[in-house]
Design an enzyme around this catalytic site. Structure first.
Site, PDB file in Angstrom:
ATOM      1  CB  ALA A  65      -0.882  -0.017   1.237  1.00 42.72           C
ATOM      2  N   GLY A 108       0.583  -4.906   0.938  1.00 47.74           N
ATOM      3  CA  GLY A 108      -0.640  -4.932   0.130  1.00 47.74           C
ATOM      4  C   GLY A 108      -0.432  -5.589  -1.234  1.00 47.74           C
ATOM      5  CD  GLU A 111      -2.181  -7.450   3.056  1.00 42.10           C
ATOM      6  OE1 GLU A 111      -1.811  -6.303   2.737  1.00 42.10           O
ATOM      7  OE2 GLU A 111      -2.746  -7.687   4.127  1.00 42.10           O
ATOM      8  CD  GLU A 131       1.811  -5.520   5.674  1.00 42.71           C
ATOM      9  OE1 GLU A 131       2.599  -6.446   5.996  1.00 42.71           O
ATOM     10  OE2 GLU A 131       0.968  -5.650   4.770  1.00 42.71           O
TER      11      GLU A 131
HETATM   12  C1  HXC Z   1       5.060   4.339  -1.335  1.00 42.85           C
HETATM   13  C2  HXC Z   1       6.933   3.354  -2.189  1.00 42.85           C
HETATM   14  C3  HXC Z   1       6.569   2.107  -1.630  1.00 42.85           C
HETATM   15  C4  HXC Z   1       5.351   2.051  -0.890  1.00 42.85           C
HETATM   16  C5  HXC Z   1       8.430   1.861  -2.658  1.00 42.85           C
HETATM   17  N1  HXC Z   1       8.092   3.147  -2.815  1.00 42.85           N
HETATM   18  N2  HXC Z   1       7.526   1.210  -1.939  1.00 42.85           N
HETATM   19  N3  HXC Z   1       6.173   4.446  -2.041  1.00 42.85           N
HETATM   20  N4  HXC Z   1       4.650   3.191  -0.763  1.00 42.85           N
HETATM   21  N5  HXC Z   1       4.899   0.908  -0.354  1.00 42.85           N
HETATM   22  C6  HXC Z   1       8.810   4.194  -3.528  1.00 42.85           C
HETATM   23  C7  HXC Z   1      10.058   4.628  -2.776  1.00 42.85           C
HETATM   24  O1  HXC Z   1       9.724   5.581  -1.789  1.00 42.85           O
HETATM   25  C8  HXC Z   1      10.876   5.238  -3.893  1.00 42.85           C
HETATM   26  O2  HXC Z   1      10.367   6.517  -4.190  1.00 42.85           O
HETATM   27  C9  HXC Z   1      10.547   4.339  -5.085  1.00 42.85           C
HETATM   28  O3  HXC Z   1       9.315   3.695  -4.757  1.00 42.85           O
HETATM   29  C10 HXC Z   1      11.604   3.279  -5.328  1.00 42.85           C
HETATM   30  O4  HXC Z   1      11.791   2.574  -4.104  1.00 42.85           O
HETATM   31  P1  HXC Z   1      13.242   2.338  -3.449  1.00 42.85           P
HETATM   32  O5  HXC Z   1      13.033   2.077  -2.019  1.00 42.85           O
HETATM   33  O6  HXC Z   1      14.172   3.442  -3.815  1.00 42.85           O
HETATM   34  O7  HXC Z   1      13.691   1.026  -4.215  1.00 42.85           O
HETATM   35  P2  HXC Z   1      14.678  -0.114  -3.699  1.00 42.85           P
HETATM   36  O8  HXC Z   1      15.851   0.473  -2.982  1.00 42.85           O
HETATM   37  O9  HXC Z   1      14.923  -1.001  -4.879  1.00 42.85           O
HETATM   38  O10 HXC Z   1      13.845  -0.930  -2.604  1.00 42.85           O
HETATM   39  C11 HXC Z   1      12.684  -1.660  -2.977  1.00 42.85           C
HETATM   40  C12 HXC Z   1      11.870  -2.060  -1.724  1.00 42.85           C
HETATM   41  C13 HXC Z   1      11.581  -0.791  -0.878  1.00 42.85           C
HETATM   42  C14 HXC Z   1      12.660  -3.068  -0.875  1.00 42.85           C
HETATM   43  C15 HXC Z   1      10.575  -2.713  -2.227  1.00 42.85           C
HETATM   44  O11 HXC Z   1      11.030   0.216  -1.731  1.00 42.85           O
HETATM   45  C16 HXC Z   1      10.597  -1.015   0.238  1.00 42.85           C
HETATM   46  O12 HXC Z   1      10.947  -1.558   1.259  1.00 42.85           O
HETATM   47  N6  HXC Z   1       9.377  -0.536   0.054  1.00 42.85           N
HETATM   48  C17 HXC Z   1       8.350  -0.595   1.098  1.00 42.85           C
HETATM   49  C18 HXC Z   1       7.833  -1.997   1.249  1.00 42.85           C
HETATM   50  C19 HXC Z   1       6.757  -2.055   2.329  1.00 42.85           C
HETATM   51  O13 HXC Z   1       7.044  -1.729   3.503  1.00 42.85           O
HETATM   52  N7  HXC Z   1       5.577  -2.450   1.940  1.00 42.85           N
HETATM   53  C20 HXC Z   1       4.443  -2.500   2.876  1.00 42.85           C
HETATM   54  C21 HXC Z   1       3.711  -1.212   2.822  1.00 42.85           C
HETATM   55  S1  HXC Z   1       2.468  -1.141   4.042  1.00 42.85           S
HETATM   56  P3  HXC Z   1      11.342   7.809  -4.266  1.00 42.85           P
HETATM   57  O14 HXC Z   1      10.404   8.949  -4.481  1.00 42.85           O
HETATM   58  O15 HXC Z   1      12.125   7.852  -3.001  1.00 42.85           O
HETATM   59  O16 HXC Z   1      12.208   7.512  -5.473  1.00 42.85           O
HETATM   60  C22 HXC Z   1       1.227  -2.032   3.410  1.00 42.85           C
HETATM   61  C23 HXC Z   1       0.038  -2.058   4.290  1.00 42.85           C
HETATM   62  C24 HXC Z   1      -0.878  -3.132   3.889  1.00 42.85           C
HETATM   63  O17 HXC Z   1       1.262  -2.565   2.361  1.00 42.85           O
HETATM   64  C25 HXC Z   1      -2.044  -3.106   4.768  1.00 42.85           C
HETATM   65  C26 HXC Z   1      -3.277  -2.777   4.082  1.00 42.85           C
HETATM   66  C27 HXC Z   1      -3.172  -2.555   2.658  1.00 42.85           C
END
Ligand code: HXC
Length: 257
Positions: A65, A108, A111, A131
């Site tokens: 998400a 998400g 999911e 998360e």
């Molecule tokens: C918003 C996101 C994002 C996310 C990545 N980006 N994931 N933006 N929400 N979930 C954005 C980053 O901020 C970045 O933007 C760009 O995408 C590229 O990501 P990087 O981190 O620079 O890439 P990389 O170093 O290759 O790392 C990839 C990654 C990492 C390991 C997937 O991005 C990451 O850990 N993302 C978050 C994963 C996460 O925690 N997902 C769960 C979310 S909570 P900029 O502008 O900086 O270039 C969730 C809740 C679910 O899903 C519950 C109900 C739905």
């Protein structure tokens, strides 16, 4: 309809939806959610579509998400707005849906993949429910569907530590149906979808309904439900055609497709 966060294509009887927010690794924001649900609904209502594929990019199916969109939310807005509640609309899709996952399927994203009827994984796929690292927990079914798919122990570990599992582990655990080379993922998903779309559509829908029922009811009820559906299929011309084609040693040409 024009969409900004997804790309929609039709390949004969297969509907293909590509998540398309490359700048955010296909993070699922409200716009993407609405567009994806609307495209799914459109394909589901289209009698010319017999199977749907959802995919992302090579690097990410979806990285979760959208954290930036969620960050400033408060309990009251989340609760009153029933954030993520609209994903229940996906359960209403009767056409089979395949998730074709390459790269990250996190939070998400994982999911969403699990909401599909099955997951085809590229050898580069990585699944996780990270998360907890953000101080929250899965909110689109992760604690429930992952547990049903891979069992309590692995689901608990994944959700408590936030670690990712690779495609091989996901296949061993039963999360994905099979692994294909990343370069062939979309072609293989379209081929699989075309196979399904060539079947009798009512038969495919009944299979989907029956398999999904296994999650909801005790075995005795599920078995009865399956048997009743099976009986009802003998009212379909496609049963006559399918069995006649086998006996006559030819390919079935189903009417209800
Ligand atoms: C918003 C996101 C994002 C996310 C990545 N980006 N994931 N933006 N929400 N979930 C954005 C980053 O901020 C970045 O933007 C760009 O995408 C590229 O990501 P990087 O981190 O620079 O890439 P990389 O170093 O290759 O790392 C990839 C990654 C990492 C390991 C997937 O991005 C990451 O850990 N993302 C978050 C994963 C996460 O925690 N997902 C769960 C979310 S909570 P900029 O502008 O900086 O270039 C969730 C809740 C679910 O899903 C519950 C109900 C739905």
């Amino acid at each position: 309809m024009t969409y900004q966060t997804i790309l929609v294509e039709t390949h004969e009887r297969v509907g293909l939806i590509r998540l398309n927010r490359p700048q955010a690794l296909n993070a699922i924001n409200r716009q993407l959610t609405e567009e994806l649900l609307s495209a799914l609904d459109g394909f589901d209502k289209d009698a010319g579509i017999g199977c749907i594929v959802i995919t992302g990019s090579e690097k990410a199916f979806a990285a979760g998400a959208d954290i930036k969109e969620m960050q400033a939310q408060e309990f009251a807005t989340m609760y009153a707005g029933d954030w993520f509640g609209n994903w229940e609309r996906m359960a209403a899709v009767r056409t089979p849906v395949i998730a074709a996952v390459s790269g990250f399927a996190l939070g998400g994203g994982c999911e969403l993949a699990m909401m599909c009827d099955f997951i085809l994984a590229a050898d580069t796929a990585k699944f996780g429910q990270p998360e907890i690292k953000l101080g929250v927990m899965p909110g689109m079914g992760g604690s429930q569907r992952l547990t049903k798919l891979v069992g309590r122990s692995k689901a608990m570990e994944m959700c408590l530590t936030g670690r990712m599992m690779d495609a091989q582990e996901a296949e061993r655990a039963g999360l994905v149906s099979r692994i294909v080379p990343a370069t062939e993922l979309v072609d293989e998903a379209l081929k699989t979808a075309a196979t399904i779309a060539a079947m009798s559509l009512p038969a495919a829908m009944m299979v989907k309904e029956a398999v999904n029922r296994a999650d909801q009811v005790p075995l005795s009820e599920g078995l009865r439900f399956e048997r009743r559906l099976f009986h009802s299929m003998f009212a379909l011309e496609d049963q006559k055609e399918g069995m006649a084609a086998f006996v006559e040693k030819r390919k079935a040409d189903f009417k209800h497709r």
